[in-house]
Design a protein around this motif. Structure first.
Motif, PDB file in Angstrom:
ATOM      1  N   VAL A  54       1.181  -1.316  -0.183  1.00  0.00           N
ATOM      2  CA  VAL A  54      -0.062   0.099  -0.416  1.00  0.00           C
ATOM      3  C   VAL A  54       1.054   1.119   0.152  1.00  0.00           C
ATOM      4  CG1 VAL A  54      -1.710   1.806   1.303  1.00  0.00           C
ATOM      5  CG2 VAL A  54      -1.836  -0.772   1.192  1.00  0.00           C
ATOM      6  N   GLY A  55       1.997   1.486   0.936  1.00  0.00           N
ATOM      7  CA  GLY A  55       2.438   2.443   0.283  1.00  0.00           C
ATOM      8  C   GLY A  55       4.004   2.522  -0.470  1.00  0.00           C
ATOM      9  N   ALA A  56       3.820   1.467  -1.186  1.00  0.00           N
ATOM     10  CA  ALA A  56       4.371   1.850  -2.342  1.00  0.00           C
ATOM     11  C   ALA A  56       3.587   1.690  -3.438  1.00  0.00           C
ATOM     12  CB  ALA A  56       5.427   0.676  -3.124  1.00  0.00           C
ATOM     13  N   VAL A  57       2.146   1.564  -3.649  1.00  0.00           N
ATOM     14  CA  VAL A  57       0.942   2.127  -4.143  1.00  0.00           C
ATOM     15  C   VAL A  57       1.032   3.587  -4.216  1.00  0.00           C
ATOM     16  CG1 VAL A  57      -1.000   2.462  -4.827  1.00  0.00           C
ATOM     17  CG2 VAL A  57       0.347   0.082  -4.936  1.00  0.00           C
ATOM     18  N   LEU A  58       0.685   4.014  -2.985  1.00  0.00           N
ATOM     19  CA  LEU A  58       0.823   5.609  -2.369  1.00  0.00           C
ATOM     20  C   LEU A  58       1.435   6.784  -2.599  1.00  0.00           C
ATOM     21  CD1 LEU A  58      -1.471   5.101   0.959  1.00  0.00           C
ATOM     22  CD2 LEU A  58      -2.546   6.190  -1.849  1.00  0.00           C
ATOM     23  N   TYR A  59       3.054   5.611  -3.148  1.00  0.00           N
ATOM     24  CA  TYR A  59       4.127   6.332  -3.429  1.00  0.00           C
ATOM     25  C   TYR A  59       4.159   7.131  -4.750  1.00  0.00           C
ATOM     26  CZ  TYR A  59       9.085   8.067  -4.521  1.00  0.00           C
ATOM     27  OH  TYR A  59      10.761   8.611  -4.688  1.00  0.00           O
ATOM     28  N   ARG A  60       3.586   5.428  -5.170  1.00  0.00           N
ATOM     29  CA  ARG A  60       3.699   5.982  -6.981  1.00  0.00           C
ATOM     30  C   ARG A  60       3.041   7.284  -7.082  1.00  0.00           C
ATOM     31  NH1 ARG A  60       1.985   4.280 -11.616  1.00  0.00           N
ATOM     32  NH2 ARG A  60       2.941   3.907 -13.378  1.00  0.00           N
ATOM     33  N   LEU A  61       1.765   6.780  -6.933  1.00  0.00           N
ATOM     34  CA  LEU A  61       1.041   7.743  -6.554  1.00  0.00           C
ATOM     35  C   LEU A  61       1.157   9.195  -6.480  1.00  0.00           C
ATOM     36  CD1 LEU A  61      -2.917   6.265  -5.293  1.00  0.00           C
ATOM     37  CD2 LEU A  61      -2.030   6.631  -8.088  1.00  0.00           C
ATOM     38  N   PHE A  62       2.084   9.652  -5.513  1.00  0.00           N
ATOM     39  CA  PHE A  62       2.619  10.170  -5.273  1.00  0.00           C
ATOM     40  C   PHE A  62       3.005  11.439  -6.439  1.00  0.00           C
ATOM     41  CE2 PHE A  62       6.054  12.699  -3.300  1.00  0.00           C
ATOM     42  CZ  PHE A  62       5.251  14.568  -2.719  1.00  0.00           C
ATOM     43  N   ARG A  63       4.295  10.488  -6.328  1.00  0.00           N
ATOM     44  CA  ARG A  63       5.311  11.057  -7.872  1.00  0.00           C
ATOM     45  C   ARG A  63       5.007  10.860  -8.858  1.00  0.00           C
ATOM     46  NH1 ARG A  63      10.756  10.556  -7.604  1.00  0.00           N
ATOM     47  NH2 ARG A  63      10.558   9.369 -10.061  1.00  0.00           N
ATOM     48  N   HIS A  64       3.530  11.130  -9.759  1.00  0.00           N
ATOM     49  CA  HIS A  64       2.526  11.334 -10.618  1.00  0.00           C
ATOM     50  C   HIS A  64       1.624  12.004 -10.438  1.00  0.00           C
ATOM     51  CE1 HIS A  64       4.892   8.299 -13.571  1.00  0.00           C
ATOM     52  NE2 HIS A  64       4.981   7.317 -12.172  1.00  0.00           N
ATOM     53  N   ALA A  65       1.666  12.835  -9.554  1.00  0.00           N
ATOM     54  CA  ALA A  65       0.423  13.423  -8.866  1.00  0.00           C
ATOM     55  C   ALA A  65       0.170  14.873  -9.886  1.00  0.00           C
ATOM     56  CB  ALA A  65       0.551  14.006  -8.074  1.00  0.00           C
ATOM     57  N   ASP A  66       1.665  15.567 -10.085  1.00  0.00           N
ATOM     58  CA  ASP A  66       1.809  16.421 -11.299  1.00  0.00           C
ATOM     59  C   ASP A  66       1.862  15.924 -13.236  1.00  0.00           C
ATOM     60  OD1 ASP A  66       1.385  18.273  -9.314  1.00  0.00           O
ATOM     61  OD2 ASP A  66       3.794  18.120  -8.753  1.00  0.00           O
ATOM     62  N   ASP A  67       1.365  14.979 -13.585  1.00  0.00           N
ATOM     63  CA  ASP A  67       1.479  14.648 -14.624  1.00  0.00           C
ATOM     64  C   ASP A  67       0.922  15.371 -15.165  1.00  0.00           C
ATOM     65  OD1 ASP A  67       3.910  12.435 -14.014  1.00  0.00           O
ATOM     66  OD2 ASP A  67       2.727  10.996 -14.802  1.00  0.00           O
ATOM     67  N   HIS A  68       1.058  15.746 -16.624  1.00  0.00           N
ATOM     68  CA  HIS A  68       0.433  16.477 -16.969  1.00  0.00           C
ATOM     69  C   HIS A  68       0.741  16.779 -18.921  1.00  0.00           C
ATOM     70  CE1 HIS A  68       2.599  19.513 -15.686  1.00  0.00           C
ATOM     71  NE2 HIS A  68       2.552  20.649 -17.212  1.00  0.00           N
ATOM     72  N   GLU A  69       0.012  17.043 -19.333  1.00  0.00           N
ATOM     73  CA  GLU A  69       0.150  17.468 -20.459  1.00  0.00           C
ATOM     74  C   GLU A  69       0.243  18.211 -21.700  1.00  0.00           C
ATOM     75  OE1 GLU A  69      -2.339  14.629 -23.228  1.00  0.00           O
ATOM     76  OE2 GLU A  69      -0.607  12.726 -22.032  1.00  0.00           O
ATOM     77  N   GLN A  70       1.147  19.686 -21.872  1.00  0.00           N
ATOM     78  CA  GLN A  70       0.678  20.765 -22.904  1.00  0.00           C
ATOM     79  C   GLN A  70       0.825  21.132 -24.428  1.00  0.00           C
ATOM     80  OE1 GLN A  70       3.132  23.369 -21.122  1.00  0.00           O
ATOM     81  NE2 GLN A  70       2.303  25.515 -21.865  1.00  0.00           N
TER      82      GLN A  70
END
Length: 161
Positions: free
Chosen positions: A67-83
């Motif tokens: 669960v900690g690893a999954v939440l860490y991955r979500l945190f690292r990709h929280a700012d993913d976006h496209e322009q």
């Protein structure tokens, strides 16, 4: 999805679209979720250990780590976006994934927007590119937003061609 039209230069209009998936869980929320899940799982694990089922405890630890690893991955990709930026001569697609930035440029005159629909449950793919080189955009948004972006880009290219 956030779309903004901005003027580009003296002779025409440009387009700037920021595609950002819906992310409602903040860092504080992730931390609270991890803490609550860990306390609940550890309480259950300790209860089973006191009842004599001690082999449950390693699996409780493993569950907390996963669960900690999954939440860490979500945190690292929280700012993913496209322009997507369109000016008089170029179409530029910039994608941020994790800490990496990937940039693709195409000549505006030759650029095509293609929405490939798939059968069944598989989502469609929105692609931008030219001369056989296409990049997938808006993969992290829902089907309705992807179709809306496709229509907006196609309308912009037809009007401003």
């Amino acid at each position: 999805m956030d779309a903004r039209f901005t003027p580009e230069g003296d002779t025409g209009e440009g387009l700037r679209v920021i595609v950002r998936p819906n992310r409602t869980l903040t860092l504080r929320g992730m931390t609270a979720l991890f803490a609550v899940l860990t306390v609940v799982v550890l309480t259950i694990g300790i209860g089973f250990t006191l009842a004599g089922a001690w082999p449950v405890l390693p699996f409780v630890g493993l569950e907390a780590v996963v669960v900690g690893a999954v939440l860490y991955r979500l945190f690292r990709h929280a700012d993913d976006h496209e322009q997507i930026m369109v000016d008089r001569e170029r179409v530029t697609v910039i994608r941020w994934r994790g800490r990496r930035e990937q940039r693709d440029e195409f000549q505006r005159y030759w650029t095509k927007v293609v929405l490939e629909r798939h059968r069944g449950w598989y989502p469609s793919q929105l692609k931008v590119g030219s001369h056989g080189r296409f990049v997938v955009i808006a993969a992290d948004v829902n089907e309705k937003e992807r179709e809306s972006l496709s229509a907006a880009l196609n309308d912009f290219f037809q009007k401003k061609g």
